[in-house]
Design a protein around this motif. Structure first.
Motif, short mmCIF file in Angstrom:
data_model
loop_
_atom_site.label_atom_id
_atom_site.label_comp_id
_atom_site.label_asym_id
_atom_site.label_seq_id
_atom_site.Cartn_x
_atom_site.Cartn_y
_atom_site.Cartn_z
N ARG A 152 61.40 60.74 18.95
CA ARG A 152 62.56 60.89 18.13
C ARG A 152 63.49 59.64 17.78
O ARG A 152 63.92 60.13 15.92
N ASP A 153 63.59 58.90 18.05
CA ASP A 153 63.65 56.99 17.53
C ASP A 153 63.26 56.41 15.93
O ASP A 153 63.82 56.96 15.25
N THR A 154 61.68 56.98 16.12
CA THR A 154 61.05 56.64 15.18
C THR A 154 60.47 57.70 14.02
O THR A 154 61.03 56.86 12.95
N LEU A 155 61.14 58.84 14.78
CA LEU A 155 61.30 59.74 13.80
C LEU A 155 62.53 60.05 13.21
O LEU A 155 62.37 60.24 11.22
N SER A 156 63.34 59.81 13.48
CA SER A 156 65.04 59.60 12.89
C SER A 156 65.14 58.56 11.19
O SER A 156 65.12 58.37 10.73
N ALA A 157 63.89 57.40 11.44
CA ALA A 157 64.18 56.57 11.45
C ALA A 157 62.88 57.03 9.41
O ALA A 157 63.03 55.37 8.59
N ASP A 158 61.65 57.61 9.49
CA ASP A 158 60.90 57.90 8.71
C ASP A 158 61.33 59.43 7.94
O ASP A 158 61.15 60.21 8.19
N GLU A 159 61.55 58.52 7.13
CA GLU A 159 62.54 60.25 6.00
C GLU A 159 61.38 60.73 5.31
O GLU A 159 61.40 62.37 5.76
N ALA A 160 59.89 59.86 5.18
CA ALA A 160 58.49 61.31 4.25
C ALA A 160 58.03 61.72 5.92
O ALA A 160 58.36 62.74 5.69
N GLN A 161 57.83 61.60 7.00
CA GLN A 161 57.59 63.08 8.27
C GLN A 161 58.81 63.23 8.49
O GLN A 161 57.80 64.77 8.27
N LEU A 162 60.05 63.42 8.88
CA LEU A 162 61.22 64.39 8.35
C LEU A 162 61.06 65.40 7.45
O LEU A 162 60.81 66.39 7.77
N ARG A 163 60.27 64.84 6.84
CA ARG A 163 59.82 66.22 5.64
C ARG A 163 59.36 66.58 5.70
O ARG A 163 59.34 68.11 5.04
N GLU A 164 58.13 65.79 6.23
CA GLU A 164 56.70 66.59 6.70
C GLU A 164 57.23 68.17 7.79
O GLU A 164 56.52 69.04 7.43
N LEU A 165 57.84 67.38 8.52
CA LEU A 165 57.93 68.32 9.43
C LEU A 165 59.22 69.54 9.07
O LEU A 165 58.86 70.55 9.26
N MET A 166 60.21 68.48 8.32
CA MET A 166 61.13 70.28 8.34
C MET A 166 60.04 70.91 7.61
O MET A 166 60.87 72.42 7.27
#
Length: 736
Positions: free
Chosen positions: A412-426
């Motif tokens: 989750r630390d890596t995820l919170s800094a990766d906007e592209a992956q966050l957008r794919e997840l949401m």
């Protein structure tokens, strides 16, 4: 403050101590009328409109020149999304917060809602606020006012001053004309209402494009032309305030811009401004009336036209039921918003429209009418809350390749800094679940008991799951939870097993609850969801969890997914949830001997009570769901009195009934035996039609009255229903 004719809205952060910030804002906003300002805060002593963050839905349909969100009262993403939508063009959204260098260690009051026992607020690592801070500081359109100290005095800092930020009138402040898109939507609604054939219309847009205005104006103009019965449906009555307001304005004779042939014959009572009372507006012989979604399905009131506002916030099966019940339906939906996700609506419900009303129409409103194009506030809200997130474009990555995927536990630390992956997840979650909100993003990043799994193809996320760790509670919780004296935040599965199923010691087992599971809509049906469940189940089993389970709004399709993945159904709630219109269900799959013992006991109790539940509080569920619940259940479970096999006399009675020589009421026992012994055939619809299947279930299994059966299946009287039942039972076959 000067008023200018600009439609862009501003976002200003007031950074400093709370008392200073509240006082500073109160002074600066004092020149505006109180009705033009709203405060979202728990602070006391402020004048004007004030609500706490959990009350912001009261603001739906209202408009303000300025809004203040006090982040010292709690950083609530859902509340911010709602409040931002109430600020009119040219207005300002203020956020009062500590200095940004304190955000990493800020003890946010919202943390209390994010933690479950045994975690505390101190266990939250602040990923969400760190990400939000970076977005604030990197956006040149966001303005900052910092508290500075000079000789002990507190003064606004050098970044910005409110006096330099003008508040403009709304874009439609003069004239109030509809936009081109609104005019098109208005005409489409009127054409639908005047049509003779069954049809539907979908109006979609982002917030601020005037959907509610169109619905209200359309209702007014239709009521002026002739006395129609118009039904208004929405997730909650507060959501329709703007629709009703515009309808009332449109029905004001003095301001009316349309000519109505009915005006001359309107009663004297209709010549006065209509009044919205008891969720209904009467105008002459016509009316506009609000119904909750579940209420309209259960009561089936007559209507010439149904307007469904914020359709994306309602479950697909409810929208389908409304479509089936009524001849003319308008579905209005927000594409990106807090009310529900329009992307999921588009992907799921529009397929149903294609099947049921292939000639359905669609109008998209693109032009903003409440604020200007490229609005800075809208852009920041979308970016920070990921309201416009979408799943990856599969066409760009498949290119004929085999679907070789990898599944991993996300850091989750890596995820919170990766906007592209966050957008794919949401994006995945929003297309999969109609109630995904901005607050879910914060929970995924900050809740200590959550873990996230992702399925990747070519490093792009195509499926995901959110898992909550539950259970493992000590003996001190056992009796208070079992007796219903205590209920602690989270721990949904253990507390349900204890309180609802009476399994006192179940809270001690370690549980993993599937909070969300989502598969890319273009890749469903390829076992990605099932394989993801299998992978994470293996991980959880190795880590010592006793079982995995889920709690969800039950439909036949969803229940079969879980059952096909070896999850046993253990509970169906006694009443329907208001948010979904469904009964809540609980499923479970065990990992350990202790988990299996609990599952076996719970399943045995559930199956023993299922026929009684179907007779009592589950009488209104769909036949398909009855069969899904009963799938694989032995006849002895469905017939607790040990009805046994059909004997010779039973067979003669069934034959006499099917040939029309005996009444249904004189053959109750043999007919019930016949059906219960042929449940597999009935479930598969192998030799009966869907209508025949539904009739058998409703009459023989659910024991509805003839009139209830006739009404629910739209049959032509009792004789027609009896003849159809005789035919259906005969087609079940002679074999037992």
């Amino acid at each position: 403050m000067k008023l200018k004719n600009t439609a862009h809205r501003n976002l200003i952060f007031v950074l400093g101590e709370r008392d200073w910030g509240l006082g500073y804002l109160a002074t600066q906003l004092a020149s505006l009328p109180e009705e033009d300002v709203v405060w979202v805060t728990t602070a006391e002593g402020l004048s004007g409109n004030q609500v706490a963050s959990f009350q912001v839905k009261q603001l739906l349909g209202r408009e303000y020149q300025c809004a203040v969100v006090d982040l010292y009262s709690g950083f609530n993403p859902d509340a911010i999304a709602v409040v931002a939508g109430t600020v009119v063009g040219g207005g300002i959204l203020f956020m009062l917060a500590p200095s940004t260098d304190q955000w990493d260690r800020f003890n946010d009051p919202e943390y209390k809602k994010l933690v479950t026992h045994p975690y505390a607020s101190e266990d939250i690592e602040g990923r969400y606020l760190r990400r939000f801070k970076e977005l604030v500081l990197s956006d040149s359109a966001v303005k900052l006012i910092r508290q500075e100290r000079s000789g002990g005095d507190e003064n606004p800092g050098k970044d910005e001053n409110i006096a330099n930020t003008d508040v403009a009138q709304p874009l439609q402040g003069e004239g109030g004309c509809l936009s081109v898109g609104q005019e098109k939507a208005l005409q489409a609604i009127k054409n639908l209402a005047q049509g003779s054939k069954k049809n539907a219309l979908v109006i979609s847009s982002d917030r601020g494009r005037g959907k509610s205005t169109v619905l209200g104006v359309a209702a007014a103009q239709l009521l002026l032309e002739k006395p129609l019965n118009i039904i208004l449906v929405a997730p909650q009555v507060g959501s329709v305030a703007a629709v009703v307001e515009h309808c009332i304005e449109g029905l004001s004779i003095d301001e009316l811009s349309v000519k109505s042939p009915a005006r001359e014959i309107l009663s004297e009572a209709a010549q006065h401004a209509p009044e919205w009372k008891n969720n209904q507006l009467n105008y002459g012989q016509g009316k506009l009336k609000y119904f909750a979604a579940d209420e309209i399905i259960n009561r089936k009131p007559q209507a010439d036209l149904v307007l469904v506002d914020e359709a994306a916030a309602l479950p697909t099966f409810i929208l389908s039921a409304i479509l089936a019940l009524y001849k003319r339906v308008v579905f209005s939906t927000t594409i990106h918003g807090y009310e529900g996700n329009g992307q999921g609506f588009r992907l799921r419900f529009c397929k149903i429209l294609d099947q049921e009303v292939p000639r359905w129409g669609a109008v998209k409103l693109d032009e903003s009418v409440r604020w200007g194009e490229a609005d800075p506030l809208e852009r920041f809200i979308y970016r920070s809350l990921l309201l416009d997130a979408q799943p990856v474009n599969i066409n760009n990555i498949l290119q004929g390749d085999a679907l070789a995927v990898r599944t991993e536990l996300l850091d989750r630390d890596t995820l919170s800094a990766d906007e592209a992956q966050l957008r794919e997840l949401m994006g995945l979650l929003m297309t999969a679940h109609y109630r995904t909100t901005p607050g879910d993003l914060r929970g995924m990043l900050d809740c200590p008991n959550l873990r996230l799994y992702g399925v990747f193809f070519k490093n792009r996320m195509i499926a995901a799951a959110v898992i909550a760790e539950e259970g493992g509670l000590g003996e001190e919780w056992m009796d208070p939870i079992w007796l219903g004296q205590r209920r602690i935040r989270g721990h949904i599965l253990p507390q349900s097993l204890s309180q609802q199923l009476g399994l006192r010691e179940a809270i001690q087992l370690r549980a993993a609850r599937v909070v969300r599971i989502a598969v890319h809509p273009d890749l469903q049906g390829q076992q990605l969801g099932s394989n993801l469940l299998a992978t994470l189940s293996n991980d959880l089993k190795e880590q010592g969890f006793d079982y995995i389970g889920a709690s969800f709004a039950v439909t036949a399709q969803v229940l079969r997914f879980w059952n096909n993945n070896n999850f046993a159904t253990l509970r169906i709630g006694m009443s329907k949830e208001k948010s979904s219109g469904c009964h809540a269900g609980l499923v479970m799959r065990s990992f350990t001997a202790a988990g299996e013992d609990t599952l076996q006991l719970a399943e045995k109790r559930f199956l023993a009570q299922l026929p009684l539940a179907i007779d009592e509080y589950l009488r209104d569920i769909s036949p398909e769901l009855v069969l899904a619940l009963s799938s694989g259940v032995s006849p002895n479970h469905l017939a607790p009195n040990d009805l046994g096999l059909l004997d010779d006399q039973d067979c003669l009675d069934v034959e006499a009934f099917t040939r029309g020589h005996r009444n249904y009421e004189t053959c109750l026992l043999p007919l019930r035996k016949k059906v219960l012994l042929n449940m597999d055939r009935l479930n598969a619809c192998s030799n009966v039609t869907v209508l025949e299947r539904d009739l058998i279930v409703k009459k023989i299994i659910q024991k509805l009255s003839w009139q209830e059966v006739i009404n629910s299946l739209a049959l032509n009287g009792k004789k027609n229903a009896q003849n159809l039942l005789r035919q259906a039972v005969e087609k079940l076959g002679a074999e037992v």
